[in-house]
Design a protein around this motif. Structure first.
Motif, PDB file in Angstrom:
ATOM      1  N   LEU A 139     -22.360 -12.837  39.693  1.00  0.00           N
ATOM      2  CA  LEU A 139     -22.915 -11.519  39.985  1.00  0.00           C
ATOM      3  C   LEU A 139     -23.701 -11.516  41.301  1.00  0.00           C
ATOM      4  CD1 LEU A 139     -23.995 -10.500  36.394  1.00  0.00           C
ATOM      5  CD2 LEU A 139     -21.959  -9.812  37.655  1.00  0.00           C
ATOM      6  N   ARG A 140     -24.376 -12.602  41.594  1.00  0.00           N
ATOM      7  CA  ARG A 140     -25.084 -12.761  42.878  1.00  0.00           C
ATOM      8  C   ARG A 140     -24.744 -14.142  43.412  1.00  0.00           C
ATOM      9  NH1 ARG A 140     -29.723 -10.813  39.683  1.00  0.00           N
ATOM     10  NH2 ARG A 140     -30.180 -13.016  39.516  1.00  0.00           N
ATOM     11  N   GLU A 141     -25.020 -14.356  44.677  1.00  0.00           N
ATOM     12  CA  GLU A 141     -24.694 -15.648  45.294  1.00  0.00           C
ATOM     13  C   GLU A 141     -25.421 -16.810  44.639  1.00  0.00           C
ATOM     14  OE1 GLU A 141     -24.875 -16.085  49.526  1.00  0.00           O
ATOM     15  OE2 GLU A 141     -24.060 -14.080  49.825  1.00  0.00           O
ATOM     16  N   ASP A 142     -26.644 -16.586  44.197  1.00  0.00           N
ATOM     17  CA  ASP A 142     -27.440 -17.667  43.635  1.00  0.00           C
ATOM     18  C   ASP A 142     -27.398 -17.722  42.104  1.00  0.00           C
ATOM     19  OD1 ASP A 142     -28.810 -15.289  43.356  1.00  0.00           O
ATOM     20  OD2 ASP A 142     -30.790 -16.174  43.678  1.00  0.00           O
ATOM     21  N   SER A 143     -26.588 -16.886  41.474  1.00  0.00           N
ATOM     22  CA  SER A 143     -26.518 -16.880  40.010  1.00  0.00           C
ATOM     23  C   SER A 143     -25.279 -17.628  39.522  1.00  0.00           C
ATOM     24  CB  SER A 143     -26.504 -15.441  39.490  1.00  0.00           C
ATOM     25  OG  SER A 143     -25.311 -14.793  39.857  1.00  0.00           O
ATOM     26  N   PRO A 144     -25.326 -18.103  38.260  1.00  0.00           N
ATOM     27  CA  PRO A 144     -24.152 -18.797  37.701  1.00  0.00           C
ATOM     28  C   PRO A 144     -23.042 -17.797  37.356  1.00  0.00           C
ATOM     29  CG  PRO A 144     -25.864 -18.613  36.054  1.00  0.00           C
ATOM     30  CD  PRO A 144     -26.444 -18.060  37.324  1.00  0.00           C
ATOM     31  N   LEU A 158     -14.076  -7.010  38.869  1.00  0.00           N
ATOM     32  CA  LEU A 158     -14.924  -6.729  40.027  1.00  0.00           C
ATOM     33  C   LEU A 158     -16.391  -6.876  39.645  1.00  0.00           C
ATOM     34  CD1 LEU A 158     -13.183  -3.423  41.161  1.00  0.00           C
ATOM     35  CD2 LEU A 158     -12.882  -5.698  42.166  1.00  0.00           C
ATOM     36  N   PRO A 159     -17.228  -7.280  40.603  1.00  0.00           N
ATOM     37  CA  PRO A 159     -18.660  -7.331  40.298  1.00  0.00           C
ATOM     38  C   PRO A 159     -19.181  -5.924  40.062  1.00  0.00           C
ATOM     39  CG  PRO A 159     -18.246  -7.859  42.615  1.00  0.00           C
ATOM     40  CD  PRO A 159     -16.908  -7.707  41.960  1.00  0.00           C
TER      41      PRO A 159
END
Length: 160
Positions: A139-144, A158-159
């Motif tokens: 969902l975000r660049e820093d999330s799993p 799609l997100p």
């Protein structure tokens, strides 16, 4: 004095005639008293049906009847029993049914498919096949990566 070849000729003739008649001295042992259906056995040749298999979760073997197509099928676990491989189940379907790593015999779908359990939306995932929605994204660049429901007019992955 007769030569050794002439002395062996009657023995060779006897062996040849015996093999033509179906009698072979090297043939497997034939069991004189064949066992009936349900009796304990170790090998197929002990049974009248020539079919010695397990009949339940009990590992002991017993004489069983052959199928209509004269096949000797091994017993397989019914749905709901714990399993490790598809071949152990009557349905030929051994899958996980929840987050637990244990597998169980489960029925096939109406399309005769063996569908494994998949993670619900919101669970962590590593690839699309793990998710019920078949959609595993970050969902975000820093999330799993997580399983999310498909969105949009064409129900794409799609997100949000």
């Amino acid at each position: 004095m007769a030569s050794p070849v002439w002395m062996l000729l009657p023995l060779l003739l006897l062996l040849l005639l015996g093999s033509l008649a179906g009698h072979r001295p090297w043939k497997k042992q034939v069991y004189q008293s064949h066992k009936g259906i349900g009796e304990a056995c170790r090998i197929n040749e002990e049974c009248q049906s020539n079919c010695c298999t397990t009949g339940s979760l009990d590992p002991s073997k017993q004489c069983n009847p052959k199928t209509i197509l004269l096949r000797c099928l091994p017993w397989r676990k019914p749905n709901g029993h714990r399993c490790f491989h598809n071949s152990e189940c009557q349905s030929r379907c051994c899958v996980r049914s929840n987050r637990s790593p244990q597998k169980f015999c489960t029925p096939l779908t109406i399309f005769l498919q063996c569908v494994p359990w998949r993670k619900p939306d919101g669970d962590f995932c590593g690839n699309h096949r793990e998710c019920n929605s078949q959609c595993c994204i970050q969902l975000r660049e820093d999330s799993p990566h997580r399983c999310i429901r498909r969105s949009g007019i064409l129900a794409q992955c799609l997100p949000l």
